[in-house]
Design a protein around this motif. Structure first.
Motif, mmCIF file in Angstrom:
data_model
loop_
_atom_site.group_PDB
_atom_site.id
_atom_site.type_symbol
_atom_site.label_atom_id
_atom_site.label_comp_id
_atom_site.label_asym_id
_atom_site.label_seq_id
_atom_site.Cartn_x
_atom_site.Cartn_y
_atom_site.Cartn_z
ATOM 1 N N PHE A 108 0.818 -1.208 0.000
ATOM 2 C CA PHE A 108 0.000 0.000 0.000
ATOM 3 C C PHE A 108 0.855 1.263 0.000
ATOM 4 O O PHE A 108 1.915 1.304 0.606
ATOM 5 C CB PHE A 108 -0.907 0.020 1.232
ATOM 6 N N ASP A 109 0.350 2.284 -0.663
ATOM 7 C CA ASP A 109 0.973 3.598 -0.651
ATOM 8 C C ASP A 109 -0.137 4.632 -0.763
ATOM 9 O O ASP A 109 -1.295 4.309 -1.072
ATOM 10 C CB ASP A 109 1.958 3.733 -1.815
ATOM 11 N N LEU A 110 0.197 5.890 -0.520
ATOM 12 C CA LEU A 110 -0.800 6.939 -0.700
ATOM 13 C C LEU A 110 -1.292 6.950 -2.145
ATOM 14 O O LEU A 110 -0.489 6.835 -3.082
ATOM 15 C CB LEU A 110 -0.203 8.298 -0.363
ATOM 16 N N LEU A 111 -2.592 7.104 -2.325
ATOM 17 C CA LEU A 111 -3.121 7.205 -3.684
ATOM 18 C C LEU A 111 -2.518 8.404 -4.399
ATOM 19 O O LEU A 111 -2.333 8.379 -5.617
ATOM 20 C CB LEU A 111 -4.646 7.316 -3.647
ATOM 21 N N ASP A 112 -2.158 9.435 -3.639
ATOM 22 C CA ASP A 112 -1.535 10.622 -4.226
ATOM 23 C C ASP A 112 -0.200 10.314 -4.887
ATOM 24 O O ASP A 112 0.274 11.086 -5.726
ATOM 25 C CB ASP A 112 -1.309 11.694 -3.152
ATOM 26 N N ARG A 113 0.434 9.214 -4.500
ATOM 27 C CA ARG A 113 1.714 8.829 -5.090
ATOM 28 C C ARG A 113 1.532 7.858 -6.252
ATOM 29 O O ARG A 113 2.516 7.403 -6.834
ATOM 30 C CB ARG A 113 2.615 8.196 -4.023
ATOM 31 N N ILE A 114 0.300 7.516 -6.565
ATOM 32 C CA ILE A 114 0.008 6.547 -7.618
ATOM 33 C C ILE A 114 -0.748 7.200 -8.771
ATOM 34 O O ILE A 114 -0.378 7.049 -9.934
ATOM 35 C CB ILE A 114 -0.781 5.358 -7.032
ATOM 36 N N VAL A 115 -1.813 7.919 -8.470
ATOM 37 C CA VAL A 115 -2.600 8.610 -9.492
ATOM 38 C C VAL A 115 -1.984 9.992 -9.735
ATOM 39 O O VAL A 115 -1.753 10.745 -8.785
ATOM 40 C CB VAL A 115 -4.067 8.751 -9.051
ATOM 41 N N PRO A 116 -1.680 10.342 -10.985
ATOM 42 C CA PRO A 116 -1.022 11.621 -11.266
ATOM 43 C C PRO A 116 -1.799 12.817 -10.718
ATOM 44 O O PRO A 116 -3.037 12.815 -10.644
ATOM 45 C CB PRO A 116 -0.964 11.656 -12.799
ATOM 46 N N ALA A 117 -1.059 13.851 -10.351
ATOM 47 C CA ALA A 117 -1.654 15.041 -9.731
ATOM 48 C C ALA A 117 -2.699 15.684 -10.635
ATOM 49 O O ALA A 117 -3.718 16.195 -10.152
ATOM 50 C CB ALA A 117 -0.551 16.036 -9.388
ATOM 51 N N GLU A 118 -2.458 15.689 -11.934
ATOM 52 C CA GLU A 118 -3.403 16.322 -12.859
ATOM 53 C C GLU A 118 -4.779 15.668 -12.774
ATOM 54 O O GLU A 118 -5.814 16.347 -12.854
ATOM 55 C CB GLU A 118 -2.846 16.233 -14.285
ATOM 56 N N ILE A 119 -4.793 14.345 -12.603
ATOM 57 C CA ILE A 119 -6.071 13.625 -12.508
ATOM 58 C C ILE A 119 -6.692 13.802 -11.132
ATOM 59 O O ILE A 119 -7.895 14.032 -10.989
ATOM 60 C CB ILE A 119 -5.860 12.133 -12.840
#
Length: 418
Positions: free
Chosen positions: A202-213
């Protein structure tokens, strides 16, 4: 007046939408091929059962042929961690991400905003009771788990400083740490960075889904349902209301209520399909090829067959996974893969990969009553040989069960000698 479509046309429309009207690519399969399949299917269902190969790898094989399985992991999870910015977030994020959709699924990251409604519903208690209970009754612990992921980066549940091992209480068979992580995943705080050995890291979703999205506005429920129903329609080509709703496991009543509006707006077409009791819905961009020429094995979790009512109404094929059926009561076998030839499901095979011996075992081979024995045996033998390459097995071994077994064994022997 709604357009009338024959069942043969419906099958060809459905299979073309899933990519089966095109020949498999020649040469090496690369990331572009995987992306193209994902863009057609919209998602890949995940499942832990590795009887033949883990299920997420099979839909790509069915449409592309043998490929390097690790390629999927490299596209979905990145084999190496991407550089971090000053806030700890990855510089560009992943191409695909995991979310609860059609069960646990891989989807393109661009779809993240359209799935936020589901995460909000989980926060409101519409999820598994044990997950909601730990969030309500031990919120301090859940918050500490989230803080630890923020500080330390990707972790599996056993790496938490306080994993809260199972103590036989209301957590059931899972640790408190695993439940807390799954709750945070379910509400969209965390994502799955990798799956080494299918163990969730597990990791923060913020580190997986690009910031623009992540920065896009959150659509309301109606807009999200419309988008997901239309994506479902593109993946199906043609479908009933139940099929469209099931693809992304949408809330039935509000999703079905949107279908009439989508027809009225011209974004879907109503139709009548021969033999279907319920109304059909057609993607306006769907094609109906004259023929479907290929043949392939389908995972039990392939979108073509995962909604069993659709399999019956479209292919006149009765299909059930018998993993949880006692052995003495199984009709077809433990892990049975349907065989698609042209636009019909013509056979089914109970398969297992013996990784130690390097053998793809055909435990049973059953032919449908309408199907030509010789052609099915010949084409199935070729496809089983391709699957054996995919799973790293040196040979295929056929058992005696089923009315197709003997002919299949002969065809495989002929291939070996050619």
């Amino acid at each position: 007046m709604a357009e009338s479509i024959s069942i043969n046309e419906a099958r060809r429309i459905a299979l073309a939408a899933q990519g089966f009207s095109e020949p498999r690519p020649r040469g090496r399969i690369d990331r572009r091929h995987l992306r193209k399949v994902m863009n057609r299917l919209q998602l890949l269902q995940l499942d832990s059962v590795p009887v033949v190969i883990r299920t997420q790898y099979m839909p790509l094989f069915s449409r592309l042929g043998p490929y390097r399985a690790e390629l999927l992991d490299e596209v979905a999870y990145r084999s190496t961690r991407s550089p971090r910015g000053s806030d700890g977030a990855s510089a560009d994020g992943h191409e695909w991400f995991e979310s609860w959709s059609h069960e646990a699924s891989l989807l393109p990251v661009e779809m993240e905003p359209w799935l936020r409604w589901s995460k909000q519903r989980a926060r409101d208690g519409e999820t598994w009771g044990r997950l909601y209970r730990i969030a309500q009754e031990d919120s301090g612990y859940v918050e500490s788990v989230l803080s630890e992921i923020k500080a330390r980066g990707p972790l599996v549940s056993g790496e938490l400083s306080d994993p809260r091992p199972n103590s036989g209480d209301w957590w059931g068979s899972r640790s408190g740490g695993a439940l807390a992580l799954d709750w945070l995943f379910r509400i969209g705080e965390l994502g799955i960075r990798r799956r080494p050995g299918f163990v969730k890291e597990f990791d923060l979703l913020d580190r997986i889904v690009p910031a623009e999205i992540r920065g896009r506005p959150t659509p309301d429920l109606e807009a999200s349902l419309d988008e997901l129903l239309l994506r479902s329609a593109r993946a199906h080509g043609i479908a009933s209301a139940d099929c469209l709703v099931d693809y992304f496991r949408l809330p039935k009543r509000p999703a079905k209520a949107r279908l009439a509006a989508l027809v009225e707006e011209g974004r879907l077409q109503a139709c009548r399909v021969e033999g279907w009791r319920s109304a059909g819905f057609l993607d306006p961009g769907a094609r109906c090829p004259r023929t479907i020429r290929g043949s392939t094995l389908l995972s039990p979790f392939d979108p073509v067959v995962w909604y069993r009512k659709r399999v019956d109404s479209l292919f006149d094929f009765e299909y059930k996974i018998e993993i949880y059926t006692p052995a003495e009561k199984r009709r077809w076998g433990y892990y049975v893969l349907p065989f698609l030839m042209g636009d019909r499901l013509v056979a089914r095979f109970d398969l297992k990969t013996d990784r130690v011996a390097g053998i793809l075992e055909v435990r049973a081979a059953h032919l449908e009553s309408h199907a030509p024995l010789g052609e099915v045996a010949s084409r199935a033998a070729l496809e089983l040989r391709e699957l054996s390459r995919m799973v790293g097995a040196g040979r295929v071994r056929v058992g005696r069960r089923g009315n197709l077994a003997r002919a299949l064994s002969r065809e495989l022997s002929a291939l070996k000698g050619s």
